[in-house]
Design an enzyme around this catalytic site. Structure first.
Site, PDB file in Angstrom:
ATOM      1  N   SER A 297       0.765  -1.172   0.052  1.00 38.76           N
ATOM      2  CA  SER A 297      -0.105   0.132   0.129  1.00 38.76           C
ATOM      3  C   SER A 297       0.822   1.267  -0.034  1.00 38.76           C
ATOM      4  CB  SER A 297      -0.830   0.068   1.370  1.00 38.76           C
ATOM      5  OG  SER A 297      -1.516   1.186   1.566  1.00 38.76           O
TER       6      SER A 297
ATOM      7  N   TYR B  31      -2.270  -0.479  10.746  1.00 34.01           N
ATOM      8  CA  TYR B  31      -2.397  -1.201   9.354  1.00 34.01           C
ATOM      9  C   TYR B  31      -1.369  -0.774   8.375  1.00 34.01           C
ATOM     10  CZ  TYR B  31      -3.970  -1.420   4.488  1.00 34.01           C
ATOM     11  OH  TYR B  31      -3.603  -1.548   3.043  1.00 34.01           O
TER      12      TYR B  31
ATOM     13  N   LYS C  34       2.056  -3.394   6.792  1.00 31.15           N
ATOM     14  CA  LYS C  34       2.272  -3.179   5.384  1.00 31.15           C
ATOM     15  C   LYS C  34       3.742  -3.147   5.021  1.00 31.15           C
ATOM     16  CE  LYS C  34      -1.527  -4.384   3.196  1.00 31.15           C
ATOM     17  NZ  LYS C  34      -1.779  -5.433   2.701  1.00 31.15           N
TER      18      LYS C  34
END
Ligand code: WQD
Length: 348
Positions: free
Chosen positions: A129, A154, A158
Site C-alpha cells: 500500500s 495497518y 504493510k
C-alpha cells in the site's frame, strides 16, 4: 509452460481487489485456487466470478492463521506455480483501535503462507500500500522515496510485511517476489456483478458516495476542507480496481520471466491526484446523481496529499492504468444499484 497450464493461488480471492484479480487471471488462461476465510467477504462472489469469466475458480474456506491447515493445503497442491497474497485486514481506522488484531492477522497470515512454501520455487505477489510512504516529502512519490513511520498499525503491518518478504526471499534464493503498493482502489467490474462490499459503515470515500446516493446513508462528511490544497480538501491517486487487478497479472508474468529481480516494488496508481471535492463533482457528472455533503473535522491519520510516480511500473512492469474517473464512478454506481436490487445475495 503456457498460462493455461499454470495455477495461481489467490489468498483473499473473494475480496474486493482479489475477486477482480481472479477474473483477470482466468481471462488470461490461468487456473485459480482461492483461499479465503470470508471474514470480510461473501461466498456468492465465487458464483459472480464464474458468471463473468465462464470459469469456476476452485474455492476453499481456509484461514491463514491456521499454520498447519495452510501447510497441508499447499503440500497437497504441487501444481501451484505462483501466489497472490491479498488476505489481510485493511481498515486504517479499525487498526488504530485494535492494533493487536491487525499485527496478529496480517503478519501471521504472511508468515504462515511463506512457511508453507518454504521448500518450493513458488513466486509471490504481495498486496502492499501507498500508506507505507506516509506523507511523502516529494510528489509524485517514487518507489525510492523514504519509508516514514506508519500513520497507523495497518500501514505498519504493510511496512513490516514488505521487510519480512524481502528478507525471506533473499535468504531462500529459490523464488522471487513483488510488492505492489496500491494507491486508492475504486470502482467495479463493468458487468456490475462484483465490486466493493464494505461490511458496516463504509470507511472509504467512494463506497460512501454510492451508499449515500442510493439512500442507504445520509450526507457525506468531508473530513476537513481547510488543508493547504487549492480547494482545501485532501488529494489522493484513485485507481480503477480493474486496472489494479491487471497489474497483478503483469506482476505474475514478470516473475515468470527471466528478467525480474528476486524482489521488487512497484507503485500502482494513475499518476494523477484528485481532491475530495473533485471526486464529488466527478461522481455527480458520471451518474447524474446529486450528492449531499457537509464539512466535518479532519480525520486523524489522514495525510494531505499523495499521488504516484508510475514510471517504473510503465517501464518495468509493462503496465499502466487505462480507466478514467468517469469509469470509476459510473461502475461504482452500477454495482451499488445491482446490490441494492439483489439484497438476498449478501445473505448467501
Ligand atoms: C480518501 C479521502 C479522506 C471518507 C485508503 C485505504 C488504505 C489504502 C489507501 C490500500 C481522504 C476523505 C473519506 C469520507 C472523506 N489502500 N474521506 N469522507 O484514507 O486515502 O486510504 O486508500 O491499502 O487502505 O484506506 O482512503 O477513501 O478512506 O479517504 O472526506 O466519508 O477521502 O479524508 O482524504 P485513504 P479513503
Amino acid at each position: 509452460m503456457k498460462t493455461d497450464s499454470k495455477t495461481i493461488l489467490v489468498t483473499g480471492g473473494t475480496g474486493y481487489i482479489g475477486s477482480h484479480t481472479v477474473v483477470e487471471l482466468q481471462s488470461q488462461g490461468y487456473k485459480v485456487i482461492i483461499i479465503d476465510n470470508l471474514s470480510n467477504s461473501k461466498p456468492f462472489i465465487v458464483d459472480q466470478i464464474t458468471k463473468i469469466s465462464g470459469v469456476a475458480p476452485s474455492f476453499h474456506n481456509i484461514d491463514l492463521n491456521n499454520a498447519d491447515m495452510v501447510k497441508d493445503f499447499v503440500d497437497d497442491r504441487p501444481e501451484i506455480s505462483g501466489v497472490i497474497h491479498f488476505a489481510a485486514f485493511k481498515s486504517v481506522g479499525e487498526s488504530v483501535h485494535s492494533p493487536l488484531k491487525y499485527y496478529r492477522n496480517n503478519l501471521n497470515s504472511l508468515i504462515h503462507l511463506l512457511s508453507a512454501f518454504s521448500e518450493r520455487k513458488t513466486n509471490l505477489v504481495f498486496s502492499s500500500s501507498c500508506t507505507v510512504y506516509g506523507q511523502p516529502d516529494q510528489l509524485p512519490v517514487t518507489e525510492k522515496a523514504a519509508i516514514k513511520k506508519a500513520e497507523s498499525p495497518y500501514g505498519n503491518t504493510k511496512q513490516i510485511a514488505e521487510e519480512i518478504l524481502q528478507e525471506v526471499i533473499d535468504a531462500r534464493k529459490n523464488c522471487k517476489a513483488i510488492s505492489l503498493r496500491y494507491f486508492n482502489p475504486v470502482g467495479a467490474h463493468e458487468s456490475a456483478l462484483i465490486g466493493e462490499l464494505p461490511l458496516g459503515v463504509p470507511q472509504n470515500l467512494v463506497p460512501y458516495f454510492t451508499q449515500s446516493a442510493i439512500g442507504k446513508r445520509g450526507a457525506i462528511t468531508i473530513y476537513g476542507d481547510n488543508y493547504e490544497i487549492f480547494d482545501g480538501t485532501c488529494i489522493r491517486d484513485y485507481i480503477h480496481v480493474v486496472d489494479l487487478a491487471k497489474a497483478h497479472v503483469e506482476a505474475i508474468k514478470l516473475l515468470e520471466s527471466q528478467t525480474s529481480k528476486n524482489y521488487d516494488v512497484f507503485n500502482i496508481g494513475t499518476g494523477k491526484g484528485t481532491s475530495v471535492l473533485e471526486m464529488i463533482n466527478a461522481f455527480q457528472k458520471a451518474t447524474g446523481v446529486t450528492l449531499k455533503y457537509t464539512v466535518g473535522s479532519k480525520r486523524s491519520g489522514d495525510i494531505t496529499q499523495v499521488w504516484a510516480d508510475i514510471t517504473k511500473s510503465k517501464n518495468t512492469l509493462n503496465w499502466k492504468a487505462e480507466l478514467d474517473l468517469h469509469h470509476m464512478m459510473y461502475s461504482a454506481w452500477q454495482w451499488e444499484q445491482y446490490i441494492h436490487q439483489n439484497p438476498l445475495l449478501q445473505t448467501l
